[in-house]
Design an enzyme around this catalytic site. Structure first.
Site, PDB file in Angstrom:
ATOM      1  N   LYS A  50       0.831  -1.210   0.000  1.00 16.19           N
ATOM      2  CA  LYS A  50       0.000   0.000   0.000  1.00 16.19           C
ATOM      3  C   LYS A  50       0.861   1.255   0.000  1.00 16.19           C
ATOM      4  O   LYS A  50       0.477   2.278  -0.588  1.00 16.19           O
ATOM      5  CB  LYS A  50      -0.944   0.012   1.212  1.00 16.19           C
ATOM      6  CG  LYS A  50      -1.853  -1.193   1.322  1.00 16.19           C
ATOM      7  CD  LYS A  50      -2.532  -1.535   0.007  1.00 16.19           C
ATOM      8  CE  LYS A  50      -3.138  -2.922   0.024  1.00 16.19           C
ATOM      9  NZ  LYS A  50      -2.172  -4.024  -0.111  1.00 16.19           N
ATOM     10  N   VAL A 183      -5.487 -10.472  -6.847  1.00 11.21           N
ATOM     11  CA  VAL A 183      -5.272  -9.212  -6.148  1.00 11.21           C
ATOM     12  C   VAL A 183      -3.804  -8.801  -6.156  1.00 11.21           C
ATOM     13  O   VAL A 183      -3.458  -7.665  -6.521  1.00 11.21           O
ATOM     14  CB  VAL A 183      -5.776  -9.319  -4.689  1.00 11.21           C
ATOM     15  CG1 VAL A 183      -5.474  -8.037  -3.932  1.00 11.21           C
ATOM     16  CG2 VAL A 183      -7.263  -9.615  -4.664  1.00 11.21           C
ATOM     17  N   VAL A 238       0.366 -21.212 -18.389  1.00  6.89           N
ATOM     18  CA  VAL A 238       1.813 -21.019 -18.399  1.00  6.89           C
ATOM     19  C   VAL A 238       2.507 -22.377 -18.264  1.00  6.89           C
ATOM     20  O   VAL A 238       2.142 -23.202 -17.417  1.00  6.89           O
ATOM     21  CB  VAL A 238       2.248 -20.076 -17.266  1.00  6.89           C
ATOM     22  CG1 VAL A 238       3.772 -20.000 -17.183  1.00  6.89           C
ATOM     23  CG2 VAL A 238       1.662 -18.683 -17.485  1.00  6.89           C
ATOM     24  N   GLY A 272      -1.140 -17.218  -6.084  1.00  7.94           N
ATOM     25  CA  GLY A 272      -1.782 -17.607  -4.834  1.00  7.94           C
ATOM     26  C   GLY A 272      -0.784 -17.848  -3.718  1.00  7.94           C
ATOM     27  O   GLY A 272       0.434 -17.736  -3.903  1.00  7.94           O
ATOM     28  N   ARG A 273      -1.318 -18.197  -2.569  1.00 12.98           N
ATOM     29  CA  ARG A 273      -0.493 -18.433  -1.385  1.00 12.98           C
ATOM     30  C   ARG A 273      -0.910 -19.755  -0.751  1.00 12.98           C
ATOM     31  O   ARG A 273      -2.016 -20.247  -0.974  1.00 12.98           O
ATOM     32  CB  ARG A 273      -0.651 -17.285  -0.382  1.00 12.98           C
ATOM     33  CG  ARG A 273      -0.233 -15.929  -0.940  1.00 12.98           C
ATOM     34  CD  ARG A 273      -0.364 -14.831   0.098  1.00 12.98           C
ATOM     35  NE  ARG A 273       0.549 -15.035   1.225  1.00 12.98           N
ATOM     36  CZ  ARG A 273       1.818 -14.642   1.225  1.00 12.98           C
ATOM     37  NH1 ARG A 273       2.344 -14.052   0.167  1.00 12.98           N
ATOM     38  NH2 ARG A 273       2.582 -14.846   2.284  1.00 12.98           N
ATOM     39  N   ASP A 313      -4.424 -17.514   7.806  1.00 15.19           N
ATOM     40  CA  ASP A 313      -4.137 -18.153   6.522  1.00 15.19           C
ATOM     41  C   ASP A 313      -3.851 -19.642   6.624  1.00 15.19           C
ATOM     42  O   ASP A 313      -3.875 -20.345   5.609  1.00 15.19           O
ATOM     43  CB  ASP A 313      -2.924 -17.476   5.855  1.00 15.19           C
ATOM     44  CG  ASP A 313      -3.241 -16.084   5.337  1.00 15.19           C
ATOM     45  OD1 ASP A 313      -4.371 -15.610   5.560  1.00 15.19           O
ATOM     46  OD2 ASP A 313      -2.361 -15.465   4.712  1.00 15.19           O
ATOM     47  N   ALA A 321      -6.053 -10.356   6.067  1.00 23.23           N
ATOM     48  CA  ALA A 321      -5.547  -9.941   7.370  1.00 23.23           C
ATOM     49  C   ALA A 321      -6.672  -9.691   8.360  1.00 23.23           C
ATOM     50  O   ALA A 321      -6.597 -10.085   9.533  1.00 23.23           O
ATOM     51  CB  ALA A 321      -4.690  -8.682   7.211  1.00 23.23           C
ATOM     52  N   HIS A 445     -23.234  15.617   1.431  1.00 23.38           N
ATOM     53  CA  HIS A 445     -23.006  16.000   0.028  1.00 23.38           C
ATOM     54  C   HIS A 445     -21.978  17.123  -0.024  1.00 23.38           C
ATOM     55  O   HIS A 445     -22.057  18.068   0.762  1.00 23.38           O
ATOM     56  CB  HIS A 445     -24.315  16.497  -0.601  1.00 23.38           C
ATOM     57  CG  HIS A 445     -24.132  17.025  -1.996  1.00 23.38           C
ATOM     58  ND1 HIS A 445     -23.962  16.194  -3.079  1.00 23.38           N
ATOM     59  CD2 HIS A 445     -24.067  18.307  -2.461  1.00 23.38           C
ATOM     60  CE1 HIS A 445     -23.823  16.936  -4.168  1.00 23.38           C
ATOM     61  NE2 HIS A 445     -23.882  18.229  -3.813  1.00 23.38           N
TER      62      HIS A 445
END
Length: 467
Positions: A50, A183, A238, A272-273, A313, A321, A445
């Protein structure tokens, strides 16, 4: 030393679990393999990516939109070294913050590889090889994940890289080949595309971000192609990659079965992980693994061994996260007899490209597959006064609601600050709000969040005001 709870792993799930355990009065220890706390997310994942996304977005805007805003610059150039330095400073600040939180909450920190000797004994092996053991009543495994490596794509960490190496490149690639349209690949591809790299995405399926609502992927593909020059190659399998000097040649099988070659100077493998469980000594405690190398847990995140839990994970579910954080709190509170709850359907997913992408709840494809009668309302940012003012008019907000009850079943958005705006949808859905509930709430607004109200109005008898 004897502890009530020991947490193995100090990522978002682990350190949050440790803090909550300590808040609840449990004597708590946390074990981290590396010399700094924070895990993958803080050190080589969410936070550094980020930081680079933000820096590269500033550069891109300076090059492409500042003049329209009346800001004129000369001799604009990229100082990648400074971008990386700033990113490192952001990481250190967060490292120091977590260390402070451990001290504040009286959590004992051990640096080294934590492994089970038996159910209640954990050995800690330092980087210098020194060993020590601690006793624990309960254990929370929060060791996270690592990038998937494919046998036919040998990562040399120089030209063929993973997301970790992509965060520390010393030059902007001329042509970055990204394998995987998920992502991670799209975010890091965006960083370098903004800085001037040509980016080619080679994806096995027929769409990018395929787990999200399909409308989001289509719009993101359009915008990345239009604004950053991304090239997409779908349905390509691939088959290999080879480094030749400063070049990488990637071979793939096209949808028609033909062999094609992509040539660039860097190849990012982002397919991926996978759960990280190596060296834990799970067999010594009798902990069983489930599908795809994940640790098997019940609905309370407890393994087959009473008193040993796993979160984040390393267990089933989205590798996010904030999902790990919620699970860490849930386990801590269960240990002391509380009855917390997580609605996994309401954990939002976010892609931090620009425009940002976010979604929560059911996708339209899921509702169709389940045979649920639903209605939809959508509002484009090109009709938003705030978006026009900031020149961020790509994207839309889409609301899916039950056809009979009007309860919001899913919200999917792509646009400016979608990562922040999705929180309104999560709150609404946690309280089982209807589309009309949100439509009747006052939204300031001009703001981007008015698009959420208008999408709900559109879902409620097509009452959107500004389209």
């Amino acid at each position: 030393m004897k502890y009530d709870v020991t947490v193995i792993g100090s990522g978002p799930g682990g350190y949050v679990a440790a803090i909550r355990c300590a808040q609840l009065g449990l004597k708590t220890a946390i074990i981290e393999k590396y010399s700094v706390l924070g895990g993958t997310c803080l050190n080589v994942g969410c936070i550094p990516s980020k930081a680079l996304l933000d820096s590269s977005e500033h550069f891109h805007n300076a090059a492409h939109t500042f003049k329209e805003h009346g800001i004129e610059l000369e001799n604009l150039k990229v100082n990648l070294e400074q971008m990386i330095t700033r990113k490192s400073g952001v990481i250190k600040s967060n490292n120091d913050g977590i260390a402070y939180l451990m001290k504040k909450n009286k959590v004992d920190v051990y640096n080294g590889l934590g492994s089970f000797v038996n159910k209640n004994t954990i050995k800690i092996t330092g980087q210098d090889g020194a060993e020590q053991q601690i006793e624990t009543d309960k254990t929370i495994i929060a060791t996270g994940s690592k990038p998937v490596n494919l046998p036919f794509l040998p990562v040399d960490k120089n030209r063929i890289i993973t997301s970790t190496e992509a965060l520390t490149l010393k030059e902007v690639p001329k042509h970055l080949i990204v394998i995987g349209g998920g992502v991670i690949g799209l975010e890091l591809g965006s960083v370098y595309a903004r800085l001037g790299a040509k980016v080619s995405v080679v994806e096995y399926t027929d769409a990018i971000i395929p787990t999200m609502d399909r409308a989001l992927g289509k719009e993101l593909q359009r915008v990345l192609k239009k604004t950053l020059g991304f090239e997409f190659f779908f349905g390509h399998k691939v088959t290999g990659a080879q480094v030749e000097g400063d070049a990488v040649k990637v071979t793939a099988e096209s949808p028609k079965g033909q062999e094609v070659t992509f040539e660039g100077d860097y190849c990012l493998v982002s397919v991926g992980r996978k759960p990280y469980t190596e060296g834990l000594g799970l067999e010594n405690a009798g902990v069983q693994l489930g599908e795809r190398g994940m640790i098997a847990v019940d609905d309370h995140l407890q393994t087959n061994v009473p008193g040993i839990y796993a979160i984040g994970d390393v267990v089933r579910g989205a590798m996010l996260a904030h999902k790990a954080e919620e699970e860490g709190v849930l386990v801590a509170e269960q240990i002391v007899g509380q009855k917390p709850h997580i609605n996994y359907n309401l954990i939002p997913g976010v892609v931090y490209t620009w425009p940002e992408v976010a979604g929560v709840g059911f996708t339209e494809e899921q509702l169709k597959a389940q045979g649920v009668a639903y209605k939809t309302g959508s509002f484009p940012f090109k009709a938003s006064g705030r978006a026009k003012a900031s020149m961020d008019t790509d994207g839309f907000v889409k609301v899916l609601a039950d056809a009979k009850t009007d309860e919001i079943l899913g919200v999917h958005m792509i646009g400016p600050r979608a990562a922040d705006m999705i929180a309104e949808a999560v709150v609404a859905m946690e309280f089982r709000a209807s589309a009309e509930d949100i439509a009747r709430m006052s939204h300031a607004h001009p703001t981007y969040t008015e698009a959420m109200k208008e999408a709900c109005l559109a879902a409620t008898e097509n009452r959107a005001i500004h389209i």
